[in-house]
Design a protein around this motif. Structure first.
Motif, short mmCIF file in Angstrom:
data_model
loop_
_atom_site.label_atom_id
_atom_site.label_comp_id
_atom_site.label_asym_id
_atom_site.label_seq_id
_atom_site.Cartn_x
_atom_site.Cartn_y
_atom_site.Cartn_z
N LYS A 1 6.99 72.77 59.29
CA LYS A 1 6.92 71.66 59.75
C LYS A 1 5.70 71.09 60.62
O LYS A 1 4.60 71.62 60.24
CB LYS A 1 8.18 70.91 60.32
CG LYS A 1 9.27 70.94 59.35
CD LYS A 1 10.42 70.21 59.64
CE LYS A 1 11.69 70.57 58.74
NZ LYS A 1 13.03 69.98 59.39
N GLN A 2 5.92 70.63 61.79
CA GLN A 2 4.44 70.18 62.42
C GLN A 2 3.92 71.24 63.22
O GLN A 2 3.04 71.27 63.57
CB GLN A 2 4.97 69.02 63.54
CG GLN A 2 5.57 67.97 63.22
CD GLN A 2 6.65 67.58 62.80
OE1 GLN A 2 7.49 68.65 62.53
NE2 GLN A 2 7.35 66.30 62.24
N ARG A 3 4.83 72.34 63.37
CA ARG A 3 4.30 73.66 64.06
C ARG A 3 3.36 74.22 63.13
O ARG A 3 2.57 75.27 63.72
CB ARG A 3 5.42 74.69 64.64
CG ARG A 3 6.04 74.07 65.43
CD ARG A 3 7.31 74.93 66.08
NE ARG A 3 6.54 76.11 66.50
CZ ARG A 3 7.35 77.05 66.97
NH1 ARG A 3 8.51 77.40 66.86
NH2 ARG A 3 6.50 78.17 67.53
N TYR A 4 3.30 74.11 61.75
CA TYR A 4 2.41 74.58 60.88
C TYR A 4 1.15 73.60 60.64
O TYR A 4 1.22 72.40 60.20
CB TYR A 4 3.01 74.66 59.72
CG TYR A 4 2.07 75.46 58.37
CD1 TYR A 4 2.42 76.75 58.03
CD2 TYR A 4 1.04 74.97 57.86
CE1 TYR A 4 1.70 77.67 57.17
CE2 TYR A 4 0.25 75.66 56.94
CZ TYR A 4 0.43 77.01 56.45
OH TYR A 4 -0.20 77.80 55.83
N GLY A 5 0.02 73.95 61.23
CA GLY A 5 -1.34 73.07 61.49
C GLY A 5 -2.13 73.27 60.07
O GLY A 5 -1.57 73.55 59.06
N PHE B 1 -1.88 59.79 63.70
CA PHE B 1 -1.14 61.12 63.42
C PHE B 1 -1.71 62.47 64.34
O PHE B 1 -2.87 62.61 64.45
CB PHE B 1 -0.92 61.58 62.19
CG PHE B 1 -0.31 60.69 61.15
CD1 PHE B 1 1.18 60.68 61.27
CD2 PHE B 1 -0.84 59.55 60.48
CE1 PHE B 1 1.91 59.81 60.70
CE2 PHE B 1 0.00 58.71 59.62
CZ PHE B 1 1.27 58.90 59.68
N ASN B 2 -0.63 63.17 64.99
CA ASN B 2 -1.24 64.51 65.86
C ASN B 2 -2.02 65.38 64.81
O ASN B 2 -1.66 65.63 63.78
CB ASN B 2 -0.17 64.81 66.34
CG ASN B 2 0.71 64.05 67.56
OD1 ASN B 2 -0.11 63.25 68.04
ND2 ASN B 2 1.75 64.25 67.71
N ASN B 3 -3.09 65.69 65.27
CA ASN B 3 -3.67 66.79 64.66
C ASN B 3 -4.13 66.47 63.29
O ASN B 3 -4.41 67.29 62.49
CB ASN B 3 -2.98 68.22 64.50
CG ASN B 3 -2.46 68.61 65.85
OD1 ASN B 3 -2.96 68.42 66.74
ND2 ASN B 3 -1.17 69.01 65.86
N SER C 1 2.70 76.60 69.28
CA SER C 1 3.53 77.32 69.96
C SER C 1 5.00 76.45 70.09
O SER C 1 6.21 76.89 70.20
CB SER C 1 3.23 77.60 71.31
OG SER C 1 2.68 76.37 72.03
N GLU C 2 4.78 75.32 70.14
CA GLU C 2 5.86 74.11 70.26
C GLU C 2 5.28 72.60 69.81
O GLU C 2 4.21 72.60 69.66
CB GLU C 2 6.50 74.09 71.80
CG GLU C 2 5.60 73.75 72.91
CD GLU C 2 5.98 73.93 74.15
OE1 GLU C 2 5.47 72.98 75.20
OE2 GLU C 2 6.75 74.83 74.31
N ALA D 1 2.31 71.00 73.51
CA ALA D 1 1.96 72.10 72.63
C ALA D 1 0.66 72.74 72.56
O ALA D 1 -0.46 72.11 72.85
CB ALA D 1 2.37 71.57 71.03
N LEU D 2 0.57 74.08 72.33
CA LEU D 2 -0.63 74.92 72.40
C LEU D 2 -0.81 75.43 70.98
O LEU D 2 0.06 76.06 70.45
CB LEU D 2 -0.64 75.86 73.54
CG LEU D 2 -0.47 75.43 74.88
CD1 LEU D 2 -0.19 76.53 75.86
CD2 LEU D 2 -1.49 74.53 75.48
N ALA D 3 -2.17 75.25 70.73
CA ALA D 3 -2.50 75.85 69.35
C ALA D 3 -2.80 77.28 69.39
O ALA D 3 -3.32 77.89 70.25
CB ALA D 3 -3.71 75.16 68.80
#
Length: 861
Positions: free
Chosen positions: A334-338, A407-409, A543-544, A549-551
Motif C-alpha cells: 500500500k502506502q509503504r510501497y513507493g 498526495f504524499n510522495n 519504513s512506516e 516515515a523514512l524512505a
C-alpha cells in the motif's frame, strides 16, 4: 624450557631430557627422559635436531612508555580510531608442553614465537601494522583467561609476547575446553562493532576439544553472521602423525564461518616453526587486505571514511528458501510501497515507471499483472496521462488533490504532465505492488548487500519467481532523500552501458553465420553463448507510515538460477586460467583522444541498431575480406577449434575495449550460464565494472570506487590471451603503443632530416629529443656556423660569407620562415603535434638561439 621446581630448584627441559638444577649449589640434582621419550624412543624432539629460534627484545625508554599509555587511553575512548582487532586463542593444555616442534622448545613456545615474529615484528617493520591495530590474547585450559586485552601493536607488545614463551610466566597444563575460549573471543570482538574495524580470530590447538559435546560451530556461526566479510577466521591444528588427529571440530568451525561469508580457513601445520609461520603470515596478509578495503570506503563527496552497517545479519549459504511468509521478512505494501525507476539510455538518467495504482485507495487498476491494460472501470487523468483512478468515486474524491499535489510522495498533475511529455514516464508491467524483503542478507560485496525479495498477492502469498534486493553496505543518512537514490545511480549507469555493449557483441556473433553457408557452421553459431545483463529497477519503500516515515531504496533484479560464477574480475583474475599472460603486457593502445572524454560522449560516437542511437556502427570491412569470408566453407570449424563457452566473457571484455576506441573496458563479469529451450545459451550477468581511462575526479563519481582506470585495464591485458572467439570477431591483439611510437618517430625523422646524407649525419630517433638540451648547454660558434651553412645558399662563389648575427639582422628571418614553410608542406605523421605558427621562435637582433634544430625538436615533441 625453564620452570620453577620444588625446594628452590629449576627444571629444564631440552632435547627430550629433563634436568633438575639447584642454583644455590650450582649443581645438577638429577636428570631423566620425558614421559614421551620413555613411551617412544624414536620420537623426534625439536630441540634435539634444531636449535630454538631466539628473539631479542626491543629496547624502549620511559618516554615511549608514557606515549604508549596515552595512545591506548585514546583508543579506548574513541573506538573509531581502531583499524583492526585480532583475537588470538591459544591452547595451553598439558599437551602443548611437548618438545616436538623444530625451531622451538615446545609447542606453546612455537606458537608465541610465530605470533611475535610473523604477526607483530615483521608487520611493524614493513609498515602494515601500526598502533591503531589491536591484539587480544586468550589462553584455553579448563577455563579460559584473557592475558592481553586490546593491546596496540608496537614493540611493547612484542616484548610481552616474548615473555609468554617462558614457562615461568605461562605454563601449559590441564584440559583444553573450546567453549569458554570462544565466549571470551566473542566478548572481545563485540567491544568494537564499528564497521571501519577489521576483525580476526586466530585459533591454535593441538587436538580435539575436551568439551566435545558442546556445539562450538554455533558460536562461530553467530559471530560470522554478525560480522560477515569483515571477520577473518583461521583455525590452526598442530599435531604429530602418531596423534592420529583429524581436527574435525576446527574444520567444522572454519566451514561454518565461511558459510556466512567470512574469510575462513583451516591450516594443518606440521611440527615446525616454518609451517606455523606460513599460516600466521597468511592470516596477517588477509587482515591487511580487509583493512585496505575498509580504509578505501570513503564518502566521495566529503572524503570522510564511511562506516559499515552493523544492524544486518547473514543467512547461511545453502539454506532452503521459505515457501511462506514468516517473521523473517519485512513487508512493504500500500502506502509503504513507493515509486520505481529504471535507467534510460536516451536521457542518461532515471525514468519513472508508470504507477497503475489508484492514487486514492492504492488498488491496482490493471486487468492482470502481466500487462499494462487498464480495467474498464479505471479512469486515466486526461491532463497528465500519468495518473489512474480505480473508479469514478475515487476520481471525484481525489482529482482536486491530484491537481494541487496534495498526495504524499506523488507529484502534482502539471509535474506529471511535464515528465510525460519528456518521456520520463514509461509503462512496464510489474508483478505486484506489494513485496517482502528478507531480514537476513545472503550476499555481500565491497559496497552492497543482497537480500531475497518476493512479490505478494492480495493475500500475502508469494507469487512469481524469486528476486534480489540490493542495498548499501554503508550507514546512510535516512533523512537525505536524494543521496540515498543517488547511491544506486552509478550501478544503474554502469550496467546500462554494459548492456548496450552486450547487444553490440551479440549482433557480431549473429553475423558470423554470413561467413559460411553450410548448415553445420550455422548450427554451431546459433549455439554460441550470448551476453545479457539484467535490467535493474530501483524501488522506493517506506519504513512506516505518517510524517515520521523514512524512505529506503532497493535495487531489484531477478534471482539468477543456476551455478553463480565469477568469470573475470576487476584485478585481472580469469576463471580457470592460471598464470595466463598475453604476449604483450602493455596497456597502451592507439587512441585518437589522448586526454579522455566523458564515457557518455564516447558511447554517443558509437552505434547499435537498438533504436537508441547510442553506439555508432563502425565502417564496414574491406570488400576483399568479405570475398575471402565467402570462400571459407567447411574449413571454419577446423580453423577455429578453440571456441569454448568460457572464452566468451573474456572475448566480450576485449570487445568492449576495442569498440570503445580503447577508452573503457567492461570487466568483473559474474552471473550464470543458462541454456534455453531452443538450445541457445545465454550468459545472464550482473554487477559489471567499467575501467575508464584517464580517471579524473568527475569520472570517478560516475563509475564508482571499482573503477581502477589504467591499472584495471593493465591488469586485464596482463592476463588476457586471445582465443579463437577473439579471432572470429576480428579483434586486434593487445599491442604495445611504445613500438608504434618508435615507428612514428623514425618516419618523422626521415621526412624532417636533410636528404643529403653526405653533408648532415643521420639522427638517432632515440637520441633526437635529448640533442636540444645538449645544444643549449654547449652552444658554440662552430655549431652555430654549421647550422647557418645548412640554411644559407649553397653557391659560395657568388654569395660572400657573413657573420651569423649580421645575416639574421639583414635578412629579417626570411631564411627561417622558408624552413618552416618547407616543413609545413611536407606530409608528416605528427602534423597534429606541431606547435602553432605564432608559438614558433622568432629571430632577434641579439644573440640568436639555434632556431633550426629548436624547431625540429618542437615538432617532435
Amino acid at each position: 624450557m625453564r620452570e620453577i621446581a620444588r625446594n628452590g630448584c629449576y627444571k629444564y627441559t631440552y632435547a627430550g631430557v629433563v634436568f633438575i638444577y639447584n642454583p644455590k649449589t650450582n649443581t645438577e640434582v638429577t636428570s631423566y627422559k620425558c614421559k614421551d621419550e620413555i613411551q617412544d624412543e624414536d620420537i623426534s624432539t625439536g630441540t634435539r635436531f634444531s636449535k630454538p629460534i631466539i628473539l631479542e627484545k626491543q629496547k624502549v625508554d620511559f618516554k615511549d612508555v608514557q606515549s604508549r599509555k596515552r595512545t591506548r587511553d585514546n583508543l579506548m575512548k574513541d573506538k573509531s580510531l581502531w583499524t583492526s582487532h585480532s583475537v588470538l586463542v591459544v591452547d595451553m593444555s598439558g599437551s602443548m608442553r611437548r618438545d616436538d616442534v623444530n625451531g622451538s622448545r615446545s609447542r606453546s613456545d612455537g606458537v608465541f614465537m610465530s605470533i611475535a615474529r610473523d604477526y607483530v615484528k615483521i608487520p611493524l617493520e614493513n609498515g602494515s601494522r601500526t598502533s591503531t591495530d589491536l591484539i587480544s590474547v586468550v589462553i584455553m585450559r579448563d577455563e579460559a583467561e584473557i592475558l592481553l586485552a586490546c593491546e596496540p601493536i608496537d614493540w611493547f607488545l612484542f616484548n610481552k609476547l616474548i615473555d609468554l614463551r617462558s614457562w615461568e610466566n605461562l605454563r601449559p597444563f590441564g584440559h583444553g575446553n573450546y567453549k569458554p575460549a570462544l565466549k571470551l573471543a566473542q566478548k572481545l570482538l563485540n567491544m568494537n562493532t564499528l564497521g571501519t574495524c577489521a576483525l580476526a580470530i586466530l585459533f591454535f590447538s593441538d587436538g580435539s576439544p575436551s568439551d566435545y559435546e558442546e556445539n562450538h560451530k554455533a558460536i562461530v556461526g553467530r559471530l560470522a553472521s554478525k560480522f560477515g566479510r569483515r571477520l577473518s577466521l583461521t583455525c590452526i591444528g598442530m599435531a604429530s602423525e602418531r596423534d592420529n588427529e583429524t581436527f574435525a571440530t576446527l574444520r567444522s568451525m572454519a566451514a561454518e564461518a565461511g558459510s556466512y561469508g567470512s574469510q575462513a580457513c583451516f591450516g594443518s601445520a606440521s611440527l615446525s616453526v616454518d609451517s606455523l609461520s606460513k599460516i600466521v603470515s597468511s592470516l596477517a596478509s588477509s587482515l591487511t587486505t580487509t583493512k585496505t578495503e575498509l580504509s578505501e570506503m570513503t564518502n566521495m563527496d566529503t572524503g570522510k571514511l564511511m562506516s559499515i552497517r552493523t544492524d544486518i545479519r547473514r543467512e547461511k549459504i545453502g539454506k532452503k528458501d521459505d515457501l511462506y511468509l514468516n517473521k523473517d521478512w519485512n513487508v512493504y505494501e500500500k502506502q509503504r510501497y513507493g515509486r520505481s525507476w529504471i535507467w534510460s539510455y536516451d536521457h542518461n538518467d532515471y525514468v519513472e515507471l508508470f504507477d497503475f495504482r489508484c492514487i486514492v485507495c492504492n488498488e491496482d487498476t490493471r486487468v492482470n499483472t502481466e500487462g499494462t491494460e487498464l480495467k474498464d472501470s479505471a479512469i486515466l487523468c486526461q491532463d497528465c496521462n500519468s495518473c489512474c483512478f480505480c473508479s469514478l468515486t475515487c476520481y471525484h474524491a481525489g482529482y482536486n488533490d491530484h491537481v494541487l499535489g496534495n498526495f504524499n510522495n506523488i507529484e502534482s498533475c502539471d509535474a506529471m504532465k511535464k515528465l510525460f511529455i519528456e518521456k520520463k514516464i514509461v509503462r512496464l508491467p510489474r508483478p505486484s505492488y506489494s513485496l517482502a524483503v528478507k531480514k537476513q542478507i545472503f550476499g555481500e560485496g565491497a559496497e552492497r548487500i543482497v537480500s531475497k525479495l518476493r512479490y505478494l498477492d492480495n493475500h500475502q502469498r508469494f507469487i512469481g519467481d524469486i528476486f534480489v534486493a540490493k542495498d548499501s553496505r554503508f550507514i546512510l543518512d535516512k533523512t537525505q532523500y536524494k543521496k540515498q537514490a543517488h547511491f544506486h545511480r552509478t550501478f544503474m549507469r554502469t550496467q546500462a552501458i554494459s548492456s548496450v555493449m552486450a547487444d553490440r557483441f551479440n549482433k557480431e556473433i549473429d553475423k558470423l553465420q554470413d561467413r559460411c553457408s553450410e548448415a553445420i557452421w550455422n548450427k554451431r553459431v546459433k549455439k554460441m553463448p550470448r551476453i545479457k545483463f539484467l535490467q535493474p529497477v530501483v524501488t522506493e519503500v517506506w519504513s512506516e507510515q505518517g510524517q515520521d516515515a523514512l524512505a529506503e531504496y532497493f535495487l531489484i533484479e531477478p534471482f539468477l538460477k543456476g551455478t553463480y560464477k565469477k568469470f573475470n574480475s576487476n584485478d585481472g583474475y580469469v576463471r580457470n586460467v592460471k598464470n595466463h599472460q598475453s604476449d604483450d603486457k602493455s596497456l597502451d593502445q592507439s587512441n585518437e583522444n589522448k586526454k579522455g572524454v566523458d564515457l557518455v560522449d564516447v558511447m554517443a560516437q558509437l552505434q547499435v541498431s537498438t533504436g537508441l542511437d547510442i553506439i555508432e556502427e563502425e565502417d564496414e570491412e574491406d570488400d576483399d575480406y568479405e570475398e575471402e569470408a565467402e570462400n571459407i566453407g567447411s574449413s571454419m570449424l577446423k580453423t577455429y577449434q578453440d571456441i569454448d563457452d568460457e572464452h566468451f566473457p573474456q572475448a566480450f571484455s576485449h570487445f568492449t575495449y576495442e569498440k570503445s576506441r580503447y577508452n573503457f573496458i567492461v570487466v568483473d563479469l559474474q552471473g550464470v550460464l543458462n541454456e534455453e529451450m531452443t538450445g541457445s545459451k545465454v550468459y545472464n550477468l550482473t554487477d559489471p565494472v567499467i575501467h575508464r581511462r584517464h580517471r579524473s575526479t568527475v569520472l570517478n563519481f560516475n563509475y564508482g570506487r571499482t573503477n581502477r582506470s589504467d591499472k584495471g585495464i593493465k591488469a586485464f591485458i596482463s592476463t588476457h590471451k586471445c582465443s579463437d572467439v577473439c579471432k572470429l570477431l576480428d579483434l586486434k591483439p593487445l599491442s604495445n603503443k611504445k613500438k608504434k611510437a618508435t615507428n612514428q618517430e623514425n618516419t618523422a625523422m626521415k621526412e624532417i632530416a636533410p636528404r643529403d646524407t653526405d653533408t648532415r649525419p643521420r639522427i638517432n630517433p632515440k637520441q633526437a629529443l635529448s640533442v636540444q638540451q645538449d645544444i643549449e648547454k654547449n652552444r658554440t660558434t662552430k655549431q652555430w656556423n654549421t647550422a647557418m651553412k645548412e640554411i644559407a645558399p649553397r653557391d659560395a662563389d657568388t654569395r660572400p660569407k657573413a657573420n651569423p648575427k649580421q645575416v639574421l639582422s639583414t635578412q629579417q628571418n626570411t631564411t627561417f620562415k622558408n624552413v618552416f614553410d618547407i616543413l609545413n608542406q611536407e606530409e608528416s605523421p605528427i602534423e597534429d603535434l606541431a606547435p602553432p605558427q605564432d608559438a614558433r621562435p622568432k629571430a632577434v637582433s641579439q644573440k640568436p638561439p639555434p632556431a633550426t634544430f629548436q624547431s625540429v625538436f618542437d615538432i617532435l615533441k
